[in-house]
Design a protein around this motif. Sequence first.
Motif, PDB file in Angstrom:
ATOM      1  N   VAL A   1      44.768 -19.234  24.847  1.00 36.78           N
ATOM      2  CA  VAL A   1      44.939 -18.381  26.030  1.00 36.78           C
ATOM      3  C   VAL A   1      44.194 -18.944  27.228  1.00 36.78           C
ATOM      4  CG1 VAL A   1      45.227 -16.373  24.550  1.00 36.78           C
ATOM      5  CG2 VAL A   1      42.963 -16.883  25.469  1.00 36.78           C
ATOM      6  N   GLY A   2      43.271 -19.880  27.001  1.00 43.33           N
ATOM      7  CA  GLY A   2      42.548 -20.494  28.110  1.00 43.33           C
ATOM      8  C   GLY A   2      43.366 -21.486  28.899  1.00 43.33           C
ATOM      9  N   ARG A   3      44.646 -21.718  28.522  1.00 36.54           N
ATOM     10  CA  ARG A   3      45.497 -22.599  29.338  1.00 36.54           C
ATOM     11  C   ARG A   3      45.929 -21.918  30.620  1.00 36.54           C
ATOM     12  NH1 ARG A   3      43.129 -26.013  28.282  1.00 36.54           N
ATOM     13  NH2 ARG A   3      41.965 -24.691  26.859  1.00 36.54           N
ATOM     14  N   THR A   4      45.795 -20.593  30.716  1.00 36.18           N
ATOM     15  CA  THR A   4      46.081 -19.869  31.946  1.00 36.18           C
ATOM     16  C   THR A   4      44.782 -19.297  32.501  1.00 36.18           C
ATOM     17  OG1 THR A   4      47.428 -18.125  32.943  1.00 36.18           O
ATOM     18  CG2 THR A   4      46.541 -17.707  30.751  1.00 36.18           C
ATOM     19  N   GLY A   5      44.825 -18.889  33.760  1.00 34.36           N
ATOM     20  CA  GLY A   5      43.620 -18.360  34.402  1.00 34.36           C
ATOM     21  C   GLY A   5      42.578 -19.431  34.649  1.00 34.36           C
ATOM     22  N   ARG A   6      42.999 -20.649  34.951  1.00 38.22           N
ATOM     23  CA  ARG A   6      42.072 -21.765  35.156  1.00 38.22           C
ATOM     24  C   ARG A   6      41.384 -21.648  36.507  1.00 38.22           C
ATOM     25  NH1 ARG A   6      41.582 -24.638  30.488  1.00 38.22           N
ATOM     26  NH2 ARG A   6      41.168 -26.554  31.657  1.00 38.22           N
ATOM     27  N   ALA A   7      40.127 -22.080  36.557  1.00 33.58           N
ATOM     28  CA  ALA A   7      39.356 -22.150  37.803  1.00 33.58           C
ATOM     29  C   ALA A   7      39.314 -20.809  38.525  1.00 33.58           C
ATOM     30  CB  ALA A   7      39.914 -23.231  38.721  1.00 33.58           C
ATOM     31  N   GLY A   8      39.162 -19.731  37.786  1.00 31.77           N
ATOM     32  CA  GLY A   8      38.994 -18.421  38.387  1.00 31.77           C
ATOM     33  C   GLY A   8      40.260 -17.769  38.881  1.00 31.77           C
TER      34      GLY A   8
ATOM     35  N   ASN B   1      37.311 -18.585  45.117  1.00 32.66           N
ATOM     36  CA  ASN B   1      36.039 -18.702  44.414  1.00 32.66           C
ATOM     37  C   ASN B   1      36.327 -18.960  42.939  1.00 32.66           C
ATOM     38  OD1 ASN B   1      33.437 -18.602  43.473  1.00 32.66           O
ATOM     39  ND2 ASN B   1      32.952 -16.612  44.364  1.00 32.66           N
ATOM     40  N   PRO B   2      36.026 -20.147  42.444  1.00 32.75           N
ATOM     41  CA  PRO B   2      36.349 -20.458  41.046  1.00 32.75           C
ATOM     42  C   PRO B   2      35.392 -19.846  40.037  1.00 32.75           C
ATOM     43  CG  PRO B   2      35.264 -22.326  42.063  1.00 32.75           C
ATOM     44  CD  PRO B   2      35.428 -21.299  43.141  1.00 32.75           C
ATOM     45  N   GLN B   3      34.363 -19.154  40.493  1.00 30.46           N
ATOM     46  CA  GLN B   3      33.381 -18.589  39.563  1.00 30.46           C
ATOM     47  C   GLN B   3      33.970 -17.372  38.858  1.00 30.46           C
ATOM     48  OE1 GLN B   3      29.975 -17.848  42.032  1.00 30.46           O
ATOM     49  NE2 GLN B   3      29.405 -20.006  42.156  1.00 30.46           N
ATOM     50  N   LEU B   4      33.613 -17.215  37.585  1.00 31.95           N
ATOM     51  CA  LEU B   4      34.142 -16.125  36.774  1.00 31.95           C
ATOM     52  C   LEU B   4      33.306 -14.866  36.875  1.00 31.95           C
ATOM     53  CD1 LEU B   4      35.060 -18.106  33.530  1.00 31.95           C
ATOM     54  CD2 LEU B   4      36.642 -17.238  35.244  1.00 31.95           C
ATOM     55  N   TYR B   5      32.022 -14.996  37.138  1.00 32.50           N
ATOM     56  CA  TYR B   5      31.117 -13.851  37.125  1.00 32.50           C
ATOM     57  C   TYR B   5      30.464 -13.710  38.491  1.00 32.50           C
ATOM     58  CZ  TYR B   5      31.739 -14.801  32.180  1.00 32.50           C
ATOM     59  OH  TYR B   5      32.281 -15.058  30.943  1.00 32.50           O
ATOM     60  N   HIS B   6      30.492 -12.500  39.035  1.00 33.20           N
ATOM     61  CA  HIS B   6      29.942 -12.226  40.360  1.00 33.20           C
ATOM     62  C   HIS B   6      29.065 -10.973  40.301  1.00 33.20           C
ATOM     63  CE1 HIS B   6      33.103 -15.034  41.571  1.00 33.20           C
ATOM     64  NE2 HIS B   6      33.957 -14.266  40.916  1.00 33.20           N
TER      65      HIS B   6
ATOM     66  N   THR C   1      25.771 -25.101  46.121  1.00 31.59           N
ATOM     67  CA  THR C   1      26.931 -25.705  46.778  1.00 31.59           C
ATOM     68  C   THR C   1      27.006 -27.174  46.389  1.00 31.59           C
ATOM     69  OG1 THR C   1      25.677 -26.282  48.767  1.00 31.59           O
ATOM     70  CG2 THR C   1      26.777 -24.134  48.747  1.00 31.59           C
ATOM     71  N   PHE C   2      28.191 -27.741  46.524  1.00 31.26           N
ATOM     72  CA  PHE C   2      28.365 -29.158  46.220  1.00 31.26           C
ATOM     73  C   PHE C   2      27.670 -30.053  47.236  1.00 31.26           C
ATOM     74  CE2 PHE C   2      31.751 -27.858  43.302  1.00 31.26           C
ATOM     75  CZ  PHE C   2      31.571 -28.776  42.275  1.00 31.26           C
TER      76      PHE C   2
ATOM     77  N   PRO D   1      30.437 -24.448  43.269  1.00 35.49           N
ATOM     78  CA  PRO D   1      30.427 -24.854  41.855  1.00 35.49           C
ATOM     79  C   PRO D   1      30.666 -23.667  40.931  1.00 35.49           C
ATOM     80  CG  PRO D   1      28.190 -24.745  42.694  1.00 35.49           C
ATOM     81  CD  PRO D   1      29.083 -24.473  43.867  1.00 35.49           C
ATOM     82  N   THR D   2      31.277 -23.943  39.798  1.00 42.06           N
ATOM     83  CA  THR D   2      31.428 -22.911  38.777  1.00 42.06           C
ATOM     84  C   THR D   2      30.104 -22.723  38.040  1.00 42.06           C
ATOM     85  OG1 THR D   2      32.163 -24.545  37.160  1.00 42.06           O
ATOM     86  CG2 THR D   2      33.857 -23.506  38.510  1.00 42.06           C
TER      87      THR D   2
END
Length: 725
Positions: free
Chosen positions: A579-586, A36-41, A165-166, A191-192
Amino acid sequence: MDILKILSRSTKHVNKSTREKDASSVKLPSAGNSSNPQLYHDAVPNSRGMKRKRDAEQDDENSREPVEEAVNFFATKSSAPKSSSQHSAEQSMKAQEKDSTATPANLLDEEECRQLLRSHRLKVTLLPPSNTTAKKVKKSKKNKTTTKPKTKDEYTQVYPQPLMTFRDLRTTYGISGRMATNLAEQGYKIPTEVQMGSLPLLLKPEFALGTSSEEAEGAGKGKGLDLLAVAPTGSGKTLAFLIPAVNQIMQRRRTEKDKDEHVLQAVVIAPTKELASQIVNEAKKLSLGTGVKVVGMRKGLKIIGALDVEAGAESSSEDDEEEEEELSKKPVQGVAKADILVTTPGLLLSALSSDVPEKHHPLPTVQTLVLDEADVLLDPLFRDQTLGIWEACTNPDLRVTLWSATMGSNIEALASSTIYSRRTKLGIEEGSRIVRLVVGLKDSAIPNITHRLTYAATEPGKLIALRQLLHPTAKSADGTLSLRPPFLVFTQTIPRAVALHAELLYDIPAEAGGSSRIAVLHSDLSDSARSQVMTRFRNGEIWVLITTDILSRGVDFRGINGVVNYDVPNSGAAYIHRVGRTGRAGRDGGVAVTLYTKEDIPYMKNIANIIAASEKQAGKPASEASMQKWLLDALPKPSKEEKKKLKMYGVEARRGGLGAGKEGKEAKGGKGRMQISTKSGYERKLENNRKGAIQGSRRRKQEFEREDRIEQPAAEDTEWGGIDE
């Protein structure tokens, strides 16, 4: 009594099997794609203001009571009895799928949209027109300017239809079947947050806004809208602006007779060549088989059609006709006719330059302008170039979208005033208000990575700390999280990056690949060299990449396990993007390490506040947070002047890279104090004396030759004694 038991009483003996099990359970960004690429659940509240349907009341009552199911020991895993939490999760997924098949006749009501947007921390606002900006009033006694509070009517919050959904892009928003197939083949399903909020607004604003279309004042009239999107790094902003751009071109080409003709209709501007190349690759994957042509701007190329507009203008004199004939005879080296052009601001503006200074050839066919990393493009470094391209887009139907993870109020005000002033200049009276989309907390780091602040005291201490991180057995204080390759190392200047690369070149053993596993990338390298380093790093041939802020924005390395800030970033926004170069797409498990010395302490408060806000977003309790209140209170607060100097030049002691400060002067605190070197002071003294002796010998030789030519007495004190350490 056994003395060994007494000494080992406070230690914990961990079995080898347990240690291997714990190591295997650690999640890393390089482990693979996130489900799940979403950051907030956040949970969706069902009891607060939700409208209930009569048909569903009985089902809700039955769902509250647990139903006992017979246990089937021969059943497959999919038919095994499920817990109440799993059952409720499946019910919510089914409800979302049912809602995702909504048609324009079956819209989600405003309360349902509000709860879904809040659960994903999405906030959509209509920005006020430029003529309703707040007025500044000066106080006579304190001589300070204060701003009147803005009324609620100026900022209107709306709740558009979210994309669940896509698959809805094809069924509800009408994208082409080929593009939907390309998305499915690339594995896009959920989708994110930024895609959930922006795609409906850009594809079908009249459907997305629904009941809020009247408040949007014309945003749903089929002409699109202008959007400012602020979303965390790695949240899928590139796909969010490429899908509407490709779809808009395909919709226009359906009505044209000559479908093979390519006319420039969309321009995407990025601050660096690496980011522009990445956008081109993603756009080509998305537009595969659609007939839409995507081209990346290169140095020396001219845009076909930019000169033809002026050549086709009516002229009353014969001289103008002769000039037009000469222009038409000249071979124009053009971009291979493109529908979408991806470029940096300097390349495109130089291609549009004309013989008249401060005047550029127009781009009348461009109807979509995308500013990726808009806060940098509208910063003083690129502002004139970006606004020059903006003015060259003379189409009255031009729609502008701005995207970034950080966007200050000054950049937002500049973008709004430019859009509204352009409408006034072109005589466009009716137009939609600008829509702002914010995901999560504005100007904050992503919540799914671990932040560490490591005090190294001095420059040699930072070098020792970085060498410890290069060992695979290096672990953090808690003993669970370790920084494993591949990772990025950021420095403040190019000379420091080169010097650090020279120091670490032989730290990786030959059995692991040796010096081929570490590389440096900066703007002084040629385009081919930079491209080669990027390719090797993406292929896994390079484990440690030392670079400057050239790679801090937009570049997507999905397998990066960590980021090391060898030098403190120049601003809070720079820290967020680094720091956003890591932790991409959740992806979970990314680590961001910041090394700081005594000279960096006055500038650490801003970074500490960003880390505290990120940990709060992640739901970490205050007792477990790394940024405790006493530490935030103890750090000094820099003044505005210090922040400005830090953003422009970096830390003063490292501005020159190898011990030299601004204007070539030595840094404060002694000569060569900020050098990245493990050589002793005596060795550097001998090397400097040797170099000085060579320079002195050359100088004396030139002076003797000059004396022989002009027959003048020799100058005194020409001896040079070398450079003392």
